[in-house]
Design an enzyme around this catalytic site. Structure first.
Site, PDB file in Angstrom:
ATOM      1  N   CYS A 123      -3.383   7.593   1.537  1.00 52.31           N
ATOM      2  CA  CYS A 123      -4.122   6.451   1.807  1.00 52.31           C
ATOM      3  C   CYS A 123      -5.813   6.445   2.342  1.00 52.31           C
ATOM      4  O   CYS A 123      -6.085   7.559   1.980  1.00 52.31           O
ATOM      5  CB  CYS A 123      -3.206   6.015   3.417  1.00 52.31           C
ATOM      6  SG  CYS A 123      -1.439   6.428   3.363  1.00 52.31           S
TER       7      CYS A 123
ATOM      8  N   GLY B  34      -5.417   5.014  -2.701  1.00 52.40           N
ATOM      9  CA  GLY B  34      -4.083   3.721  -2.553  1.00 52.40           C
ATOM     10  C   GLY B  34      -4.579   3.106  -3.425  1.00 52.40           C
ATOM     11  O   GLY B  34      -4.859   1.665  -2.555  1.00 52.40           O
TER      12      GLY B  34
ATOM     13  N   ASN C  76      -3.659   8.047   7.251  1.00 48.06           N
ATOM     14  CA  ASN C  76      -3.529   8.953   6.123  1.00 48.06           C
ATOM     15  C   ASN C  76      -3.305  10.174   6.395  1.00 48.06           C
ATOM     16  O   ASN C  76      -3.785  10.857   7.030  1.00 48.06           O
ATOM     17  CB  ASN C  76      -5.062   9.471   5.849  1.00 48.06           C
ATOM     18  CG  ASN C  76      -5.554  10.020   4.574  1.00 48.06           C
ATOM     19  OD1 ASN C  76      -4.538  10.197   3.901  1.00 48.06           O
ATOM     20  ND2 ASN C  76      -6.574  10.521   3.845  1.00 48.06           N
ATOM     21  N   GLY C  77      -2.495  10.776   5.194  1.00 44.35           N
ATOM     22  CA  GLY C  77      -1.786  12.092   5.753  1.00 44.35           C
ATOM     23  C   GLY C  77      -0.220  11.993   5.357  1.00 44.35           C
ATOM     24  O   GLY C  77       0.500  11.217   4.942  1.00 44.35           O
TER      25      GLY C  77
ATOM     26  N   CYS D  39      -9.117  20.169   2.937  1.00 42.37           N
ATOM     27  CA  CYS D  39      -8.358  20.096   1.559  1.00 42.37           C
ATOM     28  C   CYS D  39      -8.873  20.034  -0.047  1.00 42.37           C
ATOM     29  O   CYS D  39     -10.304  18.972   0.092  1.00 42.37           O
ATOM     30  CB  CYS D  39      -7.674  18.302   1.508  1.00 42.37           C
ATOM     31  SG  CYS D  39      -7.269  18.375  -0.460  1.00 42.37           S
TER      32      CYS D  39
ATOM     33  N   TYR E   5     -11.142  15.538  -6.674  1.00 33.67           N
ATOM     34  CA  TYR E   5     -10.619  14.817  -7.102  1.00 33.67           C
ATOM     35  C   TYR E   5     -10.732  13.054  -6.473  1.00 33.67           C
ATOM     36  O   TYR E   5     -10.696  12.225  -6.621  1.00 33.67           O
ATOM     37  CB  TYR E   5      -9.485  14.348  -7.937  1.00 33.67           C
ATOM     38  CG  TYR E   5      -9.031  13.712  -8.347  1.00 33.67           C
ATOM     39  CD1 TYR E   5      -8.798  12.446  -9.491  1.00 33.67           C
ATOM     40  CD2 TYR E   5      -7.950  12.821  -7.851  1.00 33.67           C
ATOM     41  CE1 TYR E   5      -8.430  11.493 -10.368  1.00 33.67           C
ATOM     42  CE2 TYR E   5      -6.944  11.694  -8.451  1.00 33.67           C
ATOM     43  CZ  TYR E   5      -7.472  10.813  -9.499  1.00 33.67           C
ATOM     44  OH  TYR E   5      -6.743   9.632  -9.290  1.00 33.67           O
TER      45      TYR E   5
ATOM     46  N   SER F  47     -12.762  10.540 -12.970  1.00 36.08           N
ATOM     47  CA  SER F  47     -13.167  11.659 -12.814  1.00 36.08           C
ATOM     48  C   SER F  47     -13.394  12.454 -13.037  1.00 36.08           C
ATOM     49  O   SER F  47     -13.508  13.515 -12.133  1.00 36.08           O
ATOM     50  CB  SER F  47     -11.666  11.926 -12.120  1.00 36.08           C
ATOM     51  OG  SER F  47     -10.392  11.872 -13.244  1.00 36.08           O
TER      52      SER F  47
ATOM     53  N   CYS G 294      -7.853  24.279   2.672  1.00 43.24           N
ATOM     54  CA  CYS G 294      -6.887  24.023   1.761  1.00 43.24           C
ATOM     55  C   CYS G 294      -6.383  24.516   0.414  1.00 43.24           C
ATOM     56  O   CYS G 294      -6.883  23.724  -0.442  1.00 43.24           O
ATOM     57  CB  CYS G 294      -5.843  23.421   2.385  1.00 43.24           C
ATOM     58  SG  CYS G 294      -4.035  22.838   1.970  1.00 43.24           S
TER      59      CYS G 294
END
Length: 463
Positions: free
Chosen positions: A16, A44, A122-123, A258, A264, A305, A453
């Site tokens: 999201c 999204g 978001n998550g 992340c 990306y 991308s 992560c």
């Protein structure tokens, strides 16, 4: 980013994007939320929504609208005109938990004994079932299947025990495990919270008398807001008529941002936690060229991308960068076509190889990832059909070996090509002349010493 080929899940997707605004100077913030959501559309494309409230009007006068489709499809001019309010939150969704149906679109809006609230998330919350069962035992009935709805209900229930909604939010978010960036709106307050590891991004902007919260800084630019700072991991920011204040909900020494935001998810014109996404991708491409050089005539990237990493590869390798593919941005999304034949026809209308760039050339093709291999295999076939002599694939991430539990739809191990096949076998399967992935130790070339992560690559989950 929209998938080009017949398998919609051949790319990982962010769950999201969220956008919120408190605007003292106008009673019609819906259009600014609309612009912010357009800037976050890449995060999204399944549904979009917003909820607004007028702090100067009767308490609880919250209005909302949401639906399936792109932001521009869900919000027409007539819809925006009816959404009056100086504060509001918006959301774009790609489902990783909960079905892709309108009942799961956000924001979640609730009326309860002490008022109303709206929540955008978001998550992914890994311990959500524990909360869900507690709430069901108290009589909660859920209309959707998302963890976001559970969190919204939990906050409403907790609000009954506390003097303020921010205290209730602190109590609930302190229990959550996983990655999250939450926006919560009450009739008088706009609140943002970021998970204590920093897995999901959230930043603060300011424009005149308005404060803005957004998943990415690119959304701030879309409304001419000045970037103020990132919300800290574990921090809650509270925006009211008195201004903006902050408190730490949960502070952990360990952080885990992340890495795939930089590879990306995020827009190239965004800056996350002090790092330019564009510069990170250039650095990743350069690292690939240093570690995996190859004799070639042209470097190109997969639109959109893989393009920036391809530029980095070309600069480091001293090989010309060329645009080998033309993308028709006005063709509808290929993954919603009902039959395989229609999807293939749509792909050919959407993406075309520029034959003069590739004929008789040795090509380095750069992309951000391989999940199932469908997309890259089709691209290689297209390049060869237009006369490419060799196609050497370079991927600006390591092989996907493990699923993600924090809000990314990296699927289970059985569906990950690299979990079943070696790089050599994948190379043969996709029809490339060579294949190489980014080495995990080269992430420092992208993000410096930022704690990351990398669980989808190494299986070391931070939660």
């Amino acid at each position: 980013m929209e998938p080009f080929f017949e398998n919609a899940a051949d790319k990982p997707h962010e769950k999201c994007g969220v956008f919120g605004i408190w605007n003292r100077g106008t009673e019609h913030s819906a259009y600014m939320i609309y612009l912010g959501l357009l800037a976050l559309q890449h995060r999204g494309q399944e549904s979009a929504g917003m909820a607004v409230c007028n702090t100067k009007g009767p308490i609880g006068n919250m209005a909302s609208h949401k639906g399936m489709g792109l932001v521009s499809e869900v919000f027409t001019g007539d819809v925006l005109e009816k959404l009056h309010g100086n504060i509001g939150i918006g959301h774009v969704r790609y489902s990783t938990s909960g079905a892709s149906v309108e009942e799961n679109a956000q924001p979640i809006t609730l009326s309860y004994a002490k008022g109303t609230l709206a929540l955008a998330h978001n998550g992914n919350i890994s311990n959500v079932e524990e909360l869900r069962q507690e709430l069901i035992a108290k009589g909660a009935v859920f209309g959707g299947t998302t963890d976001s709805e559970v969190v919204a209900y939990a906050i409403a229930v907790e609000r009954m025990k506390h003097k303020s909604i921010e205290d209730a939010i602190c109590s609930i978010t302190g229990r959550l495990k996983g990655g999250f960036a939450l926006l919560v709106m009450s009739p008088q307050k706009l609140i943002g919270v970021r998970d204590p590891l920093g897995l999901k991004p959230l930043c603060i902007g300011k424009k005149d008398d308005a404060y803005v919260l957004a998943s990415e800084s690119a959304a701030l630019s879309a409304v001419d807001a000045e970037f103020v700072r990132d919300v800290l991991p574990g921090e809650m920011v509270l925006i009211t008529n008195e201004g903006i204040t902050s408190r730490m909900v949960e502070e952990k020494e360990k952080k885990a941002h992340c890495i795939f935001e930089y590879i990306y998810f995020a827009r190239v014109d965004s800056k996350l936690d002090g790092i330019s996404v564009y510069d990170a991708r250039i650095g990743g491409g350069r690292a690939l060229a240093r570690r995996y050089p190859v004799e070639a005539d042209v470097v190109t990237g997969v639109p959109d991308s893989g393009l920036v990493a391809a530029v980095g590869y070309a600069r480091e390798a001293g090989i010309p960068f060329e645009l080998a593919f033309h993308k028709n941005s006005y063709v509808g999304r290929t993954f919603i076509k009902p039959t395989q034949e229609e999807r293939v026809r749509s792909v050919k209308a959407k993406l075309n190889v520029m034959e003069s760039v590739v004929r008789g050339k040795r090509i380095v093709l750069v992309d951000d990832s391989i999940v199932r291999g469908t997309t890259i295999k089709n691209l290689i076939r297209m390049l060869r059909s237009c006369g490419a002599l060799e196609v050497h694939v370079r991927i600006s991430s390591p092989p996907f070996l493990y699923p993600c539990y924090y809000g990314t739809d990296v699927p289970d191990n059985s569906q990950l090509l690299a979990n079943r096949l070696s790089a050599e076998d994948i190379c043969r399967q996709i029809g490339a002349d060579s294949l190489a992935y980014m080495a995990p130790e080269d992430f420092s070339c992208m993000t410096g010493d930022l704690p990351l992560c990398k669980a989808c690559f190494d299986g070391n989950y931070p939660v």
